[in-house]
Design a protein around this motif. Sequence first.
Motif, PDB file in Angstrom:
ATOM      1  N   ALA A 179       2.595  -4.450   3.167  1.00 26.65           N
ATOM      2  CA  ALA A 179       1.687  -5.131   4.087  1.00 26.65           C
ATOM      3  C   ALA A 179       1.980  -6.629   4.134  1.00 26.65           C
ATOM      4  CB  ALA A 179       0.240  -4.882   3.688  1.00 26.65           C
ATOM      5  N   HIS A 219      -7.172 -11.917  18.413  1.00 18.23           N
ATOM      6  CA  HIS A 219      -6.170 -11.482  19.387  1.00 18.23           C
ATOM      7  C   HIS A 219      -6.357 -12.189  20.722  1.00 18.23           C
ATOM      8  CE1 HIS A 219      -4.195  -8.540  16.979  1.00 18.23           C
ATOM      9  NE2 HIS A 219      -5.354  -8.003  16.635  1.00 18.23           N
ATOM     10  N   LYS A 229      -2.541  -9.639   8.858  1.00 15.91           N
ATOM     11  CA  LYS A 229      -3.530 -10.713   8.934  1.00 15.91           C
ATOM     12  C   LYS A 229      -4.760 -10.430   8.079  1.00 15.91           C
ATOM     13  CE  LYS A 229      -3.962 -10.014  13.353  1.00 15.91           C
ATOM     14  NZ  LYS A 229      -3.071  -8.845  13.513  1.00 15.91           N
ATOM     15  N   ALA A 284       0.229  -6.495  11.374  1.00 13.58           N
ATOM     16  CA  ALA A 284       1.117  -7.571  10.900  1.00 13.58           C
ATOM     17  C   ALA A 284       0.747  -8.069   9.499  1.00 13.58           C
ATOM     18  CB  ALA A 284       1.093  -8.734  11.885  1.00 13.58           C
ATOM     19  N   GLU A 324       0.759  -9.062  15.721  1.00 14.30           N
ATOM     20  CA  GLU A 324       0.509  -7.706  16.209  1.00 14.30           C
ATOM     21  C   GLU A 324      -0.429  -6.937  15.289  1.00 14.30           C
ATOM     22  OE1 GLU A 324       4.098  -5.379  18.034  1.00 14.30           O
ATOM     23  OE2 GLU A 324       4.801  -6.608  16.387  1.00 14.30           O
ATOM     24  N   VAL A 337       3.949   1.176   2.200  1.00 15.44           N
ATOM     25  CA  VAL A 337       3.864   0.132   3.218  1.00 15.44           C
ATOM     26  C   VAL A 337       3.842  -1.253   2.569  1.00 15.44           C
ATOM     27  CG1 VAL A 337       2.440  -0.825   5.072  1.00 15.44           C
ATOM     28  CG2 VAL A 337       2.584   1.650   4.767  1.00 15.44           C
ATOM     29  N   GLY A 343      -6.566  -2.548  14.777  1.00 15.27           N
ATOM     30  CA  GLY A 343      -6.104  -2.273  16.127  1.00 15.27           C
ATOM     31  C   GLY A 343      -5.491  -0.884  16.253  1.00 15.27           C
ATOM     32  N   ASN A 344      -4.831  -0.458  15.202  1.00 13.20           N
ATOM     33  CA  ASN A 344      -4.234   0.880  15.244  1.00 13.20           C
ATOM     34  C   ASN A 344      -5.304   1.960  15.158  1.00 13.20           C
ATOM     35  OD1 ASN A 344      -1.274   0.686  15.547  1.00 13.20           O
ATOM     36  ND2 ASN A 344      -1.454  -0.640  13.763  1.00 13.20           N
ATOM     37  N   THR A 356      -5.105  -8.251   5.681  1.00 16.51           N
ATOM     38  CA  THR A 356      -4.748  -8.143   4.271  1.00 16.51           C
ATOM     39  C   THR A 356      -4.701  -9.532   3.640  1.00 16.51           C
ATOM     40  OG1 THR A 356      -3.447  -6.172   4.774  1.00 16.51           O
ATOM     41  CG2 THR A 356      -2.995  -7.260   2.681  1.00 16.51           C
ATOM     42  N   GLU A 383     -11.424 -11.581  13.373  1.00 15.70           N
ATOM     43  CA  GLU A 383     -11.785 -11.162  14.726  1.00 15.70           C
ATOM     44  C   GLU A 383     -13.291 -11.234  14.972  1.00 15.70           C
ATOM     45  OE1 GLU A 383      -9.659  -7.893  16.381  1.00 15.70           O
ATOM     46  OE2 GLU A 383      -8.140  -8.002  14.823  1.00 15.70           O
ATOM     47  N   GLY A 423     -10.045  -5.582  19.615  1.00 10.93           N
ATOM     48  CA  GLY A 423      -9.273  -5.665  18.377  1.00 10.93           C
ATOM     49  C   GLY A 423      -7.818  -5.267  18.520  1.00 10.93           C
ATOM     50  N   LEU A 439      -5.161   2.535   8.314  1.00  8.63           N
ATOM     51  CA  LEU A 439      -4.562   1.844   9.457  1.00  8.63           C
ATOM     52  C   LEU A 439      -5.202   0.484   9.659  1.00  8.63           C
ATOM     53  CD1 LEU A 439      -4.371   4.626  12.191  1.00  8.63           C
ATOM     54  CD2 LEU A 439      -2.529   3.772  10.729  1.00  8.63           C
ATOM     55  N   SER A 440      -4.447  -0.432  10.246  1.00  9.49           N
ATOM     56  CA  SER A 440      -5.023  -1.712  10.616  1.00  9.49           C
ATOM     57  C   SER A 440      -6.030  -1.477  11.740  1.00  9.49           C
ATOM     58  CB  SER A 440      -3.925  -2.665  11.069  1.00  9.49           C
ATOM     59  OG  SER A 440      -3.480  -2.327  12.363  1.00  9.49           O
ATOM     60  N   TYR A 486       0.886  -1.175   0.000  1.00  5.57           N
ATOM     61  CA  TYR A 486       0.000   0.000   0.000  1.00  5.57           C
ATOM     62  C   TYR A 486       0.908   1.205   0.000  1.00  5.57           C
ATOM     63  CZ  TYR A 486      -3.944  -2.929   1.478  1.00  5.57           C
ATOM     64  OH  TYR A 486      -4.933  -3.863   1.567  1.00  5.57           O
TER      65      TYR A 486
HETATM   66  N1  ATP Z   1      -6.307   0.278   2.527  1.00  2.00           N
HETATM   67  C1  ATP Z   1      -5.080   0.466   3.004  1.00  2.00           C
HETATM   68  N2  ATP Z   1      -4.318   1.511   2.607  1.00  2.00           N
HETATM   69  C2  ATP Z   1      -3.075   1.687   3.078  1.00  2.00           C
HETATM   70  N3  ATP Z   1      -2.479   0.879   3.976  1.00  2.00           N
HETATM   71  C3  ATP Z   1      -3.168  -0.182   4.416  1.00  2.00           C
HETATM   72  C4  ATP Z   1      -4.505  -0.443   3.971  1.00  2.00           C
HETATM   73  N4  ATP Z   1      -4.947  -1.560   4.589  1.00  2.00           N
HETATM   74  C5  ATP Z   1      -3.944  -1.979   5.393  1.00  2.00           C
HETATM   75  N5  ATP Z   1      -2.867  -1.158   5.288  1.00  2.00           N
HETATM   76  C6  ATP Z   1      -1.587  -1.310   6.001  1.00  2.00           C
HETATM   77  O1  ATP Z   1      -1.112  -2.619   5.813  1.00  2.00           O
HETATM   78  C7  ATP Z   1      -0.538  -3.146   7.015  1.00  2.00           C
HETATM   79  C8  ATP Z   1      -1.211  -4.443   7.382  1.00  2.00           C
HETATM   80  O2  ATP Z   1      -2.546  -4.160   7.790  1.00  2.00           O
HETATM   81  P1  ATP Z   1      -3.595  -5.266   8.200  1.00  2.00           P
HETATM   82  O3  ATP Z   1      -4.909  -4.604   8.300  1.00  2.00           O
HETATM   83  O4  ATP Z   1      -3.486  -6.435   7.285  1.00  2.00           O
HETATM   84  O5  ATP Z   1      -3.052  -5.694   9.655  1.00  2.00           O
HETATM   85  P2  ATP Z   1      -3.691  -6.699  10.732  1.00  2.00           P
HETATM   86  O6  ATP Z   1      -2.656  -7.740  11.008  1.00  2.00           O
HETATM   87  O7  ATP Z   1      -5.004  -7.176  10.285  1.00  2.00           O
HETATM   88  O8  ATP Z   1      -3.789  -5.761  12.020  1.00  2.00           O
HETATM   89  P3  ATP Z   1      -4.963  -5.647  13.180  1.00  2.00           P
HETATM   90  O9  ATP Z   1      -4.627  -6.671  14.201  1.00  2.00           O
HETATM   91  O10 ATP Z   1      -4.746  -4.283  13.735  1.00  2.00           O
HETATM   92  O11 ATP Z   1      -6.277  -5.815  12.550  1.00  2.00           O
HETATM   93  C9  ATP Z   1      -0.679  -2.041   8.046  1.00  2.00           C
HETATM   94  O12 ATP Z   1       0.527  -1.342   8.120  1.00  2.00           O
HETATM   95  C10 ATP Z   1      -1.781  -1.168   7.505  1.00  2.00           C
HETATM   96  O13 ATP Z   1      -1.640   0.163   7.923  1.00  2.00           O
END
Ligand code: ATP
Length: 506
Positions: free
Chosen positions: A30, A210, A54, A52, A49, A28, A411-412, A56, A178, A437, A408-409, A25
């Motif tokens: 991902a 989580h 997941k 991480a 975390e 980033v 949790g963030n 995506t 989740e 979350g 942001l993911s 992205y």
């Molecule tokens: N649509 C998007 N645009 C830009 N960056 C993205 C997008 N979706 C996810 N990201 C970035 O990709 C990375 C992975 O995100 P992802 O949502 O897969 O994490 P996750 O493991 O599911 O986290 P969480 O436990 O917080 O749900 C993160 O750094 C996130 O900010």
Amino acid sequence: MDAVQDRPSDRPSVHIEATGVEKRYGGVRALRGVDLSIRRGEVHALVGENGAGKSTLGKILAGSVSADGGRILVNGRPVRYRRPSDARKDGIAIIDQELATLSHRTVLENVFLGSHHARLGMVSRRQQFEDFDRLVEEYGFSGLDPRAIAGDLRVADQQRVEILRALARSSELIVMDEPTAPLSRREVEQLHGVIRSLKAQGTSIVFVSHFLDEVLEITDTVTVMKDGQRVRTSATADETKDSLVLGMLGRSLDSVFPEKRVAHTGDTVLAVEGLSRQGVLKDVGFTVRAGEIVGLGGLVGSGRTETLRAVFGADAVDAGTIAVAGKPVTHRSPADAMKNGLALVPESRKSQGLLMGRSIHENIVLPALGRISPGGIIRSRRESQRIEEMIRELGIKLGRSTDPVSTLSGGNQQKVAIAKWLVDVPRLLMIDEPTRGVDIGAKASIYKVLRALADEGMAILLVSSELEELLGLSDRVYVMSRGRLVEEFTGDLESQEEAVLTAAFA
Ligand SMILES: Nc1ncnc2c1ncn2[C@@H]1O[C@H](COP(=O)(O)OP(=O)(O)OP(=O)(O)O)[C@@H](O)[C@H]1O
Ligand SMILES: [Mg+2]
């Protein structure tokens, strides 16, 4: 019911084989070259975390995001999904982390959305009601009114609608991102039952959570992810909570909960008496002192969130008095409450907490804007510093703070929802399900921040459905049941778990 009726037993035992999956992205990465193999009929956990990768990965398997690179075989055939309907044809469904219910449609319409028979428009309403009843019966998912408007449901029920939607499509593989985060204990048990019976029918499940205890209990295989990569995949039986934490965080956590303070002698910041609202709250009275974290426990629907909203002026009340720092106040709106130094971090960050299209920075300063000089853009250095501080303390993982919150993911996003209320240090912070979350490392840092705020003199009123969190973090707990405060718990709370549960069912 829809689709995939027969399930030939000659299907390969490997359901999904993904190799070298890449997703970027902007700047980033991902996912970086992730390999993942899902066996047919297994429950396969993804842990890691916040950020991480997941979700995506789950979205790529379900066609709602397309990969930039790598290969995916489904039932031994290479696939390249462009949209969720492509994956649906292969019997793959996803229950998204950010709920995707259509809020203006009924429960029934949501459940059968995109189902084969709904698309053809040939099936009568009556047939749908019958199918709905059968589904609900089969999976023991009672208590949902098919005629209710989905947007009016509480978060947990919207989640159940999403689960029913995946079930209605007779999916062969369901990605659950989740799924239990918004559910009460009893509903979690129900969902675990659903997962067991799906598994018995040969359905494969990718389970993101989580809650490591839950992962250990319900899954067969677990893949640990970190920074967009797969750390390892192992039989769940070979893992422990500690080994998973070590894999996820790259370090172990000795204690999740900060130490509590021994004595609380602070002044009373909030005193509520006789708070009542027809059919919702009955004669609710309690206090919160400076320096204290007070927990509100109880079942979903017992009136905890409603109590916070009433104190915050978000809902009107029929009777009752509220005093802040000894002065009687009337909160006709949240703006009144904020003027008196109150803040509320709501339960649903998507509908109430955050403006998804706006930047991370804007979201954090938003509550403070009212008090900032005309034009609203000029911020004091102190405020900017405070924002940087919050991002650092809460460990918010972001690219640039000018990026939209939606990037942001999950949790963030939750951490941003908390940070935005801490820019102007409130006198009383009310916080509803603060760590939904959020990964276990970040949970520990949120707890630390909350405890530090209390130690600086803030009064904190916490609602949590996670008993461990409620008892581990609070200094004192009130339990609610059917709109009433039924009992107060003090002293060593962790040893009173059974009594707290009993009170909740009163
Ligand atoms: N649509 C998007 N645009 C830009 N960056 C993205 C997008 N979706 C996810 N990201 C970035 O990709 C990375 C992975 O995100 P992802 O949502 O897969 O994490 P996750 O493991 O599911 O986290 P969480 O436990 O917080 O749900 C993160 O750094 C996130 O900010
Ligand atoms: Mg996620």
